[in-house]
Design a protein around this motif. Structure first.
Motif: not given
Length: 317
Positions: A165-194
């Motif tokens: 869990l400690d490793t997972e929670i340290s990886v999670a903040p890196l996930l949004p860094t791959g997003f572009d300046d614009e995303q559609d609502t579905e992509q944002v919802r999936e990321l937030r859920d994750t």
């Protein structure tokens, strides 16, 4: 930004998984006894004579190629030694070979986890400042692997579960860094859920009564939200009858700052870009407003966002 690049120092690899020392000329039976004992013990403190132990393990394996079961366990310990010596490529090779020369189901629970999760565990140790593009690209895959491992191994003991869990929670903040300046609502919802799923599972584990007491003891005895060194904690008023779970101390000290890091990175993302389909309709606008809200945190934790900033400060409720 409070992305925790390396809150699992090299010496923790030694305290987490016993590193065995093969001294002098030992017999096969003695090695088997050492290996059996190592599955039941954890040595605290620094390992002494690391390079010499690496050489002796390699020499033993070379002289005794037929001892598959013994060599498999020795390779796991060799991987741990390499991690402690900051040799990630060597560690990956040792863990991988341990998984190839025999059936990993025959390994103990701890050793099996180190082999199966060698990718994200070693990857975490390589995160630098700044984090490389290659490491950022690897984050989603490793995050998914860690979550799947937890789903498939819901009977892990507390110490191993805390590490994953400690490793997972340290990886999670890196996930949004791959997003572009614009995303559609579905992509944002999936990321937030994750991100919310990682937050929920992490805080649910540490919210269990015996674990929460350990976390709150460390946070209450320190002026820092991220307690990674015993010198940061005052043990003066410790009541022996409420002694925290010492096995989890090295993970419990980072709980509040791990939560802060995830909250901050999510909020930074939500204020830094716009939806591709923003204001396309009233319902979509309402959903987008909800997606911009901070991630949910548990009742036992009080997280406050600083005015006009993406920073959060968390403390016990």
């Amino acid at each position: 930004m409070k992305i925790l690049r390396n809150q699992f120092p090299a010496w923790h690899w030694i305290t987490f998984s016993l590193v065995i020392v093969l001294t002098g000329c030992v017999t096969k039976k003695q090695v088997e006894q050492i290996v059996d004992q190592s599955n039941a013990e954890i040595i605290a403190g620094q390992f002494e004579g690391g390079p010499d132990a690496e050489e002796k393990i390699l020499n033993f394996i070379e002289r005794n190629p037929d001892l598959t079961a013994v060599n498999q366990r020795l390779l796991v310990r060799l991987g741990v030694l390499y991690m402690a010596d900051s040799k990630p490529n060597h560690a990956l090779a040792a863990f991988e070979e341990a998984g190839q020369i025999g059936d990993i189901s025959q390994l103990g629970e701890r050793d099996r986890m180190l082999v199966e999760l060698r990718g994200p565990l070693v990857w975490r140790q390589t995160l630098g400042d700044p984090i490389s593009d290659a490491n950022l690209q690897a984050a989603p895959g490793y995050h998914a692997q860690l979550r799947q491992y937890l789903d498939d191994h819901n009977d892990l003991n507390d110490q191993l579960k805390a590490m994953v869990l400690d490793t997972e929670i340290s990886v999670a903040p890196l996930l949004p860094t791959g997003f572009d300046d614009e995303q559609d609502t579905e992509q944002v919802r999936e990321l937030r859920d994750t991100l919310q799923a990682s937050m929920t599972d992490y805080t649910a584990f540490w919210g269990e009564q015996q674990h929460r007491e350990t976390v709150q003891f460390l946070r209450g005895g320190s002026t820092e939200s991220c307690v990674t060194d015993s010198s940061q904690v005052s043990f003066r008023n410790l009541d022996p009858s409420t002694l925290p779970d010492l096995r989890l101390l090295r993970f419990a000290g980072s709980v509040y700052c791990n939560v802060e890091a995830l909250l901050e990175q999510h909020q930074k993302l939500m204020t830094a870009y716009r939806f591709q389909d923003q204001q396309s309709n009233q319902l979509g606008g309402q959903e987008q407003a909800l997606l911009r809200k901070p991630l949910n945190t548990p009742d036992w934790m009080n997280c406050v966002q600083e005015a006009d900033k993406t920073d959060f400060t968390c403390s016990a409720s």
